[in-house]
Structure formats: C-alpha cells, structure tokens
Design a protein around this motif. Sequence first.
Motif, PDB file in Angstrom:
ATOM      1  N   GLN A 164       0.939  -1.073  -0.034  1.00  0.00           N
ATOM      2  CA  GLN A 164       0.132  -0.088   0.115  1.00  0.00           C
ATOM      3  C   GLN A 164       0.869   1.338  -0.040  1.00  0.00           C
ATOM      4  O   GLN A 164       0.617   2.287  -0.988  1.00  0.00           O
ATOM      5  N   ALA A 165       1.824   1.332   0.907  1.00  0.00           N
ATOM      6  CA  ALA A 165       2.754   2.274   0.951  1.00  0.00           C
ATOM      7  C   ALA A 165       3.356   2.675  -0.388  1.00  0.00           C
ATOM      8  O   ALA A 165       4.188   3.721  -0.548  1.00  0.00           O
ATOM      9  N   SER A 166       3.655   1.902  -1.235  1.00  0.00           N
ATOM     10  CA  SER A 166       4.495   2.061  -2.393  1.00  0.00           C
ATOM     11  C   SER A 166       3.514   2.921  -3.329  1.00  0.00           C
ATOM     12  O   SER A 166       4.359   3.650  -4.316  1.00  0.00           O
ATOM     13  N   LEU A 183       2.439   5.733  -2.029  1.00  0.00           N
ATOM     14  CA  LEU A 183       2.294   6.997  -1.228  1.00  0.00           C
ATOM     15  C   LEU A 183       3.349   7.880  -1.979  1.00  0.00           C
ATOM     16  O   LEU A 183       2.684   9.115  -2.046  1.00  0.00           O
ATOM     17  N   GLU A 184       4.446   7.755  -2.364  1.00  0.00           N
ATOM     18  CA  GLU A 184       5.104   8.781  -3.032  1.00  0.00           C
ATOM     19  C   GLU A 184       4.521   9.012  -4.353  1.00  0.00           C
ATOM     20  O   GLU A 184       4.523  10.201  -4.881  1.00  0.00           O
ATOM     21  N   GLU A 196       1.648  11.354  -3.883  1.00  0.00           N
ATOM     22  CA  GLU A 196       1.795  12.482  -3.223  1.00  0.00           C
ATOM     23  C   GLU A 196       2.946  13.493  -4.185  1.00  0.00           C
ATOM     24  O   GLU A 196       2.786  14.563  -4.440  1.00  0.00           O
ATOM     25  N   LEU A 245      -6.323   0.878   5.508  1.00  0.00           N
ATOM     26  CA  LEU A 245      -5.454   1.963   5.105  1.00  0.00           C
ATOM     27  C   LEU A 245      -4.935   2.734   6.373  1.00  0.00           C
ATOM     28  O   LEU A 245      -5.959   3.333   6.862  1.00  0.00           O
ATOM     29  N   ALA A 304      -2.511   8.087   7.316  1.00  0.00           N
ATOM     30  CA  ALA A 304      -1.312   8.877   6.498  1.00  0.00           C
ATOM     31  C   ALA A 304      -1.703   8.833   4.870  1.00  0.00           C
ATOM     32  O   ALA A 304      -1.446   9.616   4.357  1.00  0.00           O
ATOM     33  N   GLN A 305      -1.888   7.382   4.667  1.00  0.00           N
ATOM     34  CA  GLN A 305      -2.274   7.186   3.124  1.00  0.00           C
ATOM     35  C   GLN A 305      -3.897   7.729   2.766  1.00  0.00           C
ATOM     36  O   GLN A 305      -3.914   8.268   1.879  1.00  0.00           O
ATOM     37  N   ASP A 312      -5.146  10.164   3.994  1.00  0.00           N
ATOM     38  CA  ASP A 312      -5.081  11.429   3.890  1.00  0.00           C
ATOM     39  C   ASP A 312      -4.828  11.825   2.461  1.00  0.00           C
ATOM     40  O   ASP A 312      -4.896  13.190   1.986  1.00  0.00           O
ATOM     41  N   ARG A 313      -4.066  11.245   1.739  1.00  0.00           N
ATOM     42  CA  ARG A 313      -3.391  11.233   0.487  1.00  0.00           C
ATOM     43  C   ARG A 313      -4.669  11.215  -0.658  1.00  0.00           C
ATOM     44  O   ARG A 313      -4.491  11.669  -1.884  1.00  0.00           O
TER      45      ARG A 313
END
Length: 335
Positions: free
Chosen positions: A135-137, A139-140, A143, A177, A180-181, A183-184
Amino acid sequence: MSAPSSVPTGKAGSTQPVTADAARASLEALRSEIAKAVVGQDSAVTGLAVALLCRGHVLLEGVPGVAKTLLVRALAASLELDTKRVQFTPDLMPSDVTGSLVYDARTAQFSFQPGPAFTNLLLADEINRTPPKTQASLLEAMEERTVTVDGTPRPLPDPFLVAATQNPVEYEGTYPLPEAQLDRFLLKLTVHLPSREDEINVLTRHADGFDPRDLKAAGVRPVAGPADLEAARTAVAATTVHPEIAGYVVDICRATRDSPSVSLGVSPRGATALLSTARAWAWLTGRDYVTPDDVKALALPTLRHRIHLRPEAQMEGVTPDSVISAVLAHVPVPR
C-alpha cells in the motif's frame, strides 16, 4: 470563463486551443458516456470529475456488486488517457506496482522496467487486500507524482490519478489503510446500492445484451483528453475564493477537531482539499466564484476519511458523516 488555453486539443489533426466552456462541455459529456455503462451513481461520477480537475485521487467504497470497478473502467474508456489496472492481493510486492530493475544479460546492465503506476489512470482494485508495505508503495506516487527506484526518482505522466476500491464489510484478509495514506486521497466516495428503478434499469440493460466487459459495444467512447483537462484546470484555478469562504472552510475543519466524538480531526491538508474541490464544483456548475453551498456539497466526500473517531463514539453508532453533518449545521455560514 471562456478564456482560451494555449494547449492543443490532442484530437487528431487539431491544433485549436481549448476554451474553458468547451472543456466544461467535454466533462459534461464525460458524465453522459459513463452513464451508458453505469446506472444510478451520479454523485460518484461527479466526484471522479472533480478529482480530475483537482489532480487528486479517489477512494471508492462500497459492497461487492455495485459497479465500483466498472465505474472506473467506464471513466477510462471515456477519456483519451492511458490506463492500467492492478488487482491488489496479499502476495503483491511494491515492485509489482512501481516497477523494478531488470538485469539484461545481453548488455550486462540493469535497466528499469516501469510498473503499472506509470500511467494516467491507475485502478487499484481492492487496495485493502494487500499488506501495508505494498500500500505504501503508492504513497510517493500519489503525493510527489514520482517513483524512486534504486535512488533515482522517475516522474509519472501528467495527468496521474489513482482510483482505488475497497469493500467496507469484509474484514478477513484485509489491511485497513493507515491514516497517512487515507489523507492522500482527495475524495472518499461511497458507492451505494441502486434504487429499485435503477436496479430494474440495470437488469433491463443486461437482458438487452449489455456486456460490462465490452464497453465499446455499449457505445462508450472517448470524449475528453489531456488538453480538455488542462484547460479546465486553468479555469478552476482562476475561480474566485473570497476571504469569507476561506474562513468558512477553516472553521468547518477546526470544528471537527473540537468534536467530543473525534480523536483526530481534519488537518490543514484536508482544509486545502475542501477548498480545491469546492472550486472545482463551482466551476463545473458554471460559476467563477465559490459559495458556501459549494463547500457544503463537497464536505462529506472530502472530509469523511480524514476523521478518526473515538472507540466509544463508534460503539454508540457515530460515523464520520454524522460528525461532519453536525458541524455543517452549527458552523455559521458567511453571508
């Protein structure tokens, strides 16, 4: 509102600039095209159009069988944009989304193989079925609009939109989720069960031969492209926001933080998101200024996923939507 943009239309053989009015007409046509495949989800379709205008991402939540995936596929078929789909599963790795370095035996060198994230519209199907590291992959990518592999940042195409789906009722084998994710995501859209009339319409279409796997046969065609989006975004950026409206947005977000049912209220990022979506909605409805009604119209989808409730409030049946509705009812409206 009708000032031309300096970008070409992107349609074959055409180099004429796109006016704001023409861009708005294209987005209205977009809604009509999606309606050829999806019945009774007008609010979700509008939310996707708003996200396109704001360069934001969308989380679609609904029980299985309410056409979440079909909705995104119909959006992709209505746009002259590249699109890819990733089915998120427990064994999916981050490199399966972003890409990886591949060794080429012929040149004895490593070369970068782009993943499905390198597209204009990425459908992240059942995003909560994959572990947090995968999931975090995203994020970048969501954003920064870049993907960094082996220390090298690689820009993603523009426009770039992630449309993720998740099932709100099945928790076994899922990974919620993190805040932090969430919120994106610019918007969290709830895809409801259709009304009786809409459900009869769905069955009638299927009886007449509608195949959700063949959108071309349903008559869905591209009606908007990158140039239309660019002209529309330019017009949205010129939409007037009076100081009283900005203060109203801030007051709403601050009120969520003071609610006794909330442990984590809307952040300043959420306030800027609400202002952006209200501007886009104002422009879509034909105005070059934002009103309090525009803010109210987008408050629920823009803020509901940015509110974390206290456990005791959840046990009492409080929901983020009820918190936001109470805030809208009590925060003074500017005149």
